[in-house]
Design an enzyme around this catalytic site. Sequence first.
Site, PDB file in Angstrom:
ATOM      1  N   ASP A  17      47.165 -39.152 -24.660  1.00  0.00           N
ATOM      2  CA  ASP A  17      46.871 -38.574 -23.354  1.00  0.00           C
ATOM      3  C   ASP A  17      45.603 -37.739 -23.460  1.00  0.00           C
ATOM      4  O   ASP A  17      45.307 -37.175 -24.518  1.00  0.00           O
ATOM      5  CB  ASP A  17      48.032 -37.686 -22.881  1.00  0.00           C
ATOM      6  CG  ASP A  17      49.260 -38.490 -22.471  1.00  0.00           C
ATOM      7  OD1 ASP A  17      49.104 -39.624 -21.986  1.00  0.00           O
ATOM      8  OD2 ASP A  17      50.374 -37.970 -22.624  1.00  0.00           O
ATOM      9  N   ASP A  48      49.102 -43.869 -17.085  1.00  0.00           N
ATOM     10  CA  ASP A  48      49.959 -43.025 -16.249  1.00  0.00           C
ATOM     11  C   ASP A  48      49.467 -43.012 -14.802  1.00  0.00           C
ATOM     12  O   ASP A  48      50.276 -43.025 -13.869  1.00  0.00           O
ATOM     13  CB  ASP A  48      49.995 -41.594 -16.790  1.00  0.00           C
ATOM     14  CG  ASP A  48      50.573 -41.502 -18.186  1.00  0.00           C
ATOM     15  OD1 ASP A  48      51.403 -42.354 -18.555  1.00  0.00           O
ATOM     16  OD2 ASP A  48      50.190 -40.566 -18.918  1.00  0.00           O
TER      17      ASP A  48
END
Length: 176
Positions: free
Chosen positions: A132, A150
């Site tokens: 991330d 995401d």
Amino acid sequence: MAGSQIESNKVAIFTESGWRFWWLAILVLVADQLTKVWVLQNFEFGESIQLLPVFNFTYARNYGAAFSFLGDAGGWQRWLFTGIAVAVSIALSVWLTKLKRQQWKLSLALVLIVAGAIGNLIDRSLYGYVVDFLHVYYQQWHYPVFNIADCAITIGAALLIWDSFSPDLPEESNQK
């Protein structure tokens, strides 16, 4: 004759069903994986660069699911989330083949969700965690760090909700 019918059916899956948006899934996967490789090659774990007063590139690892759910469970969750991603991707891919041309919102939603699920599945398989790096915050409030996969899943879910509240379109008529 039977061979040409099979070829025609294969082409129809990618032109007349929800899979006509396959190019978007490829685009999302490529963008997701390229950005993650860039982060892995250019950032130390935890390193952060401010781009805007409310947005940073911050290298984080997510060993769990959304919002690091089960992130500290000891390792077994990697296989659970891998299995879930595979099952969901297969189920949604089959669903895509059954959608009609006019079901574009639902098709886009499912394609984005599949692309995002596969993007994060690749990370779990290669690294044991999801990479991330997109970090949104305001003063002391911080949204969990996320990635392009995401974003695709979130946009797909929003489209899925929008589609569920949209009226069904009438079947295309063969009569003129």
